[in-house]
Enzyme design. Structure first.
Site, short mmCIF file in Angstrom:
data_model
loop_
_atom_site.label_atom_id
_atom_site.label_comp_id
_atom_site.label_asym_id
_atom_site.label_seq_id
_atom_site.Cartn_x
_atom_site.Cartn_y
_atom_site.Cartn_z
N CYS A 160 -56.92 43.90 2.94
CA CYS A 160 -56.34 43.94 4.27
C CYS A 160 -56.64 42.64 5.03
CB CYS A 160 -56.83 45.18 5.02
SG CYS A 160 -55.85 45.58 6.49
N HIS A 172 -56.11 49.79 1.17
CA HIS A 172 -57.57 49.91 1.13
C HIS A 172 -58.05 50.76 -0.05
CE1 HIS A 172 -58.68 48.22 5.14
NE2 HIS A 172 -57.43 48.54 5.43
N GLU A 177 -61.10 51.08 -1.05
CA GLU A 177 -62.41 51.67 -0.73
C GLU A 177 -62.28 52.97 0.06
OE1 GLU A 177 -61.46 49.40 3.01
OE2 GLU A 177 -61.03 49.23 0.87
#
Length: 234
Positions: free
Chosen positions: A87, A204, A206
């Site tokens: 990002c 994302h 994660e």
């Protein structure tokens, strides 16, 4: 063993998420490196996390790209250390010149926060070898400036060299206009450098690395880093 370092800028807000994901998946501690530091510890992987570095002043990632730590990140990347930009981290990679193109305002001019489907177009990079080519995965996005832009010559070069890593698609893997959340050219969600060791993407991983979070499609990105690092040291 995987020696990972996460760069922390003022305004980063996904740095700890990345740290948790890396430590849970690899079992090894992660270095948190402040933007004002002069150097990154010896690392097998460097991650530039998501967030709003320096408050997104000037342009997203523009100020972070000139922070003291980035001089060493750039040097290490050029020397072969793998770097993942997520990002805002992708924006920093583009602003620093490690990846081509820029991330512009979303076509809707609105902040978008939702899950999207991605097609894996390159499963040979340091961070994607645990995926399959053309595999469709689901990851969340959360950005106002994720609209990837580059001139036609650059886009053709990225396509020709297989450097488009992820592409926005529908559940069937089709890169349609309707599946493009931000207006990114050619539905590009992530790209890599010529060596496949510097990768940037807007979604994302994660945030979806274990089922407790609602899905685990991001897990293989970190598993890929671990596998790649072990192959290098074997």
């Amino acid at each position: 063993m995987l020696r990972a370092s996460v760069i922390v800028f003022p305004g980063s807000n996904c740095d700890r998420d990345v740290k948790v994901a890396l430590e849970k998946i690899t079992g090894f501690p992660v270095n948190m490196v402040w933007h004002g530091d002069a150097s990154v510890p010896a690392s097998d992987v460097i991650v530039l996390p998501g967030g709003f570095s320096y408050g997104d002043y000037l342009r997203c990632g523009a100020m972070a790209a000139h922070s003291p730590i980035m001089r060493d990140v750039i040097a290490k990347a050029k020397a072969g250390t793998p770097v993942l930009g997520i990002c805002n981290g992708f924006q920093v990679l583009c602003e620093s010149g490690l990846l081509p193109g820029i991330l512009m305002r979303n076509a809707s001019l609105k902040f978008i926060c939702r899950d999207v489907f991605l097609r894996v177009d390159n499963d040979k990079t340091f961070f994607t070898k645990c995926y399959r080519k053309d595999q469709v995965i689901r990851l969340p996005i959360a950005h106002a400036e994720g609209n990837y832009f580059a001139d036609e010559e650059t886009l053709d070069r990225l396509e020709g060299e297989g450097r488009v890593v992820f592409r926005y698609c529908n559940a069937a893997g089709e890169a349609t206009t309707e599946a493009n959340p931000n207006g990114a050219q050619r539905n590009i969600a992530g790209i890599c450098d010529a060596a496949g060791r510097v990768v940037g993407l807007m979604p994302h991983p994660e945030r979806l690395f274990e089922l407790a979070l609602g899905g685990a499609d991001g897990r293989r990105m970190f598993e890929s880093a671990l596998l790649s690092a072990l192959e290098v040291t074997a």
